[in-house]
Design an enzyme around this catalytic site. Structure first.
Site, PDB file in Angstrom:
ATOM      1  N   ASP A 106      35.657  58.214  -5.290  1.00 27.59           N
ATOM      2  CA  ASP A 106      36.601  58.464  -4.206  1.00 27.59           C
ATOM      3  C   ASP A 106      38.025  58.153  -4.662  1.00 27.59           C
ATOM      4  O   ASP A 106      38.989  58.365  -3.918  1.00 27.59           O
ATOM      5  CB  ASP A 106      36.235  57.692  -2.940  1.00 27.59           C
ATOM      6  CG  ASP A 106      36.093  56.196  -3.149  1.00 27.59           C
ATOM      7  OD1 ASP A 106      36.410  55.703  -4.250  1.00 27.59           O
ATOM      8  OD2 ASP A 106      35.664  55.503  -2.201  1.00 27.59           O
ATOM      9  N   ASP A 122      30.522  58.888  -5.040  1.00 33.26           N
ATOM     10  CA  ASP A 122      30.876  57.919  -4.005  1.00 33.26           C
ATOM     11  C   ASP A 122      30.683  58.530  -2.619  1.00 33.26           C
ATOM     12  O   ASP A 122      31.164  59.649  -2.359  1.00 33.26           O
ATOM     13  CB  ASP A 122      32.349  57.514  -4.129  1.00 33.26           C
ATOM     14  CG  ASP A 122      32.558  56.354  -5.080  1.00 33.26           C
ATOM     15  OD1 ASP A 122      31.654  55.504  -5.182  1.00 33.26           O
ATOM     16  OD2 ASP A 122      33.627  56.287  -5.707  1.00 33.26           O
ATOM     17  N   GLU A 181      33.594  45.155  -9.860  1.00 33.86           N
ATOM     18  CA  GLU A 181      35.005  45.462 -10.101  1.00 33.86           C
ATOM     19  C   GLU A 181      35.877  44.228  -9.950  1.00 33.86           C
ATOM     20  O   GLU A 181      35.851  43.548  -8.925  1.00 33.86           O
ATOM     21  CB  GLU A 181      35.490  46.563  -9.146  1.00 33.86           C
ATOM     22  CG  GLU A 181      36.949  46.936  -9.367  1.00 33.86           C
ATOM     23  CD  GLU A 181      37.379  48.205  -8.639  1.00 33.86           C
ATOM     24  OE1 GLU A 181      38.564  48.560  -8.751  1.00 33.86           O
ATOM     25  OE2 GLU A 181      36.533  48.830  -7.965  1.00 33.86           O
TER      26      GLU A 181
END
Length: 273
Positions: free
Chosen positions: A53, A92, A191
């Site tokens: 995304d 995503d 992340e």
């Protein structure tokens, strides 16, 4: 069990990714959003292509990933899948298409799989989206999790700083990783979290853990293509290694073309009919 080398595999699968973790072979993952770039990435031998995304940022120019729609993600995913012969394609599910409603999550995942031909979907979050993850998996759709800095929740965090530095958040992240594994996720992206925590997660769960800003002791790495190629120059976090400066290469090419057109050096006689 047969042992494969990455170069010899015709099509990457979740099973092959699991085998790669078990034998300690690192998994390579990059984003792609269109046919032409995906074809190049796939031919280079990347293991996983993420139709992220992040297209909201690098393709559409939005400040965050939130504005991109399910229809737009399906469009990008379809373009990528048509180019791919070897890589495993993960898409995503965009913001607002799975959180808080497991029925909508299932519908979104099925639309992505049916309309794009992708191989799996990715969702952000842990315990709070467990019901949606289970519902999607119940339909036979492979799910990749995403923990740590979750861009779809940027307004909740209020910053893109490193996550899970405090003990409580680190403990929750580790627990969320276990939950995602127990639900049946085939892999997890971590992340922007401390490398020591990422290593602990990778050692705790049996499924592949892919890092972005999570150190080198995980099972693989992912970067946004436009960032690592230097097409976007504004975004330069500590974890990003820029492998090329295509912005400069492209700018020089465009300027040369403009000069050749204006000076009537293009086209020449050999380029005319």
């Amino acid at each position: 069990m047969s042992v494969h080398s990455s170069a010899s595999i015709k099509r990457i699968t979740t099973h092959i990714l699991q085998e790669m973790k078990q034998r300690g072979e690192k998994i390579s993952m990059l984003t792609a959003y269109d046919y032409s770039m995906a074809k190049i990435v796939d031919a280079a031998g990347i293991d996983i292509i993420l139709v992220g995304d992040s297209a909201s940022n690098v393709m559409a120019g939005h400040e965050t990933t939130l504005p991109i729609t399910l229809d737009q993600m399906i469009y990008h995913a379809s373009s990528v899948v048509r180019a791919v012969k070897r890589s495993f394609v993960v898409v995503d599910i965009p913001f607002g298409s799975y959180q808080g409603n497991s029925s909508e999550a299932l519908r979104s995942a099925i639309r992505i799989m049916k309309e794009s031909g992708a191989h799996a979907v990715k969702v952000e979050g842990g315990a709070e989206i467990k019901e949606s993850v289970v519902r999607i998996l119940s339909a036979g759709v492979p799910v990749m999790g995403h923990l740590g800095l979750t861009p779809q929740s940027i307004y909740k965090f209020g910053t893109y700083t490193v996550r899970a530095k405090e003990d409580a958040e680190a403990a929750k992240l580790l627990e969320d990783a276990k939950i995602l594994e127990e639900c049946g996720c085939f892999a997890i992206v971590l992340e922007k979290i401390p490398a020591a925590l990422a290593k602990k997660v990778a050692e705790t769960v049996s499924i592949p853990v892919i890092g972005i800003g999570a150190g080198g002791d995980v099972d693989g790495q992912v970067l946004v293509m436009h960032d690592m190629l230097g097409i976007t120059q504004e975004f330069k976090p500590r974890f990003l290694r820029q492998y090329a400066d295509l912005q400069q290469v492209m700018t020089d090419a465009f300027k040369n073309y403009i000069q050749d057109v204006k000076s009537q050096h293009f086209p020449n006689d050999s380029e005319s009919y």
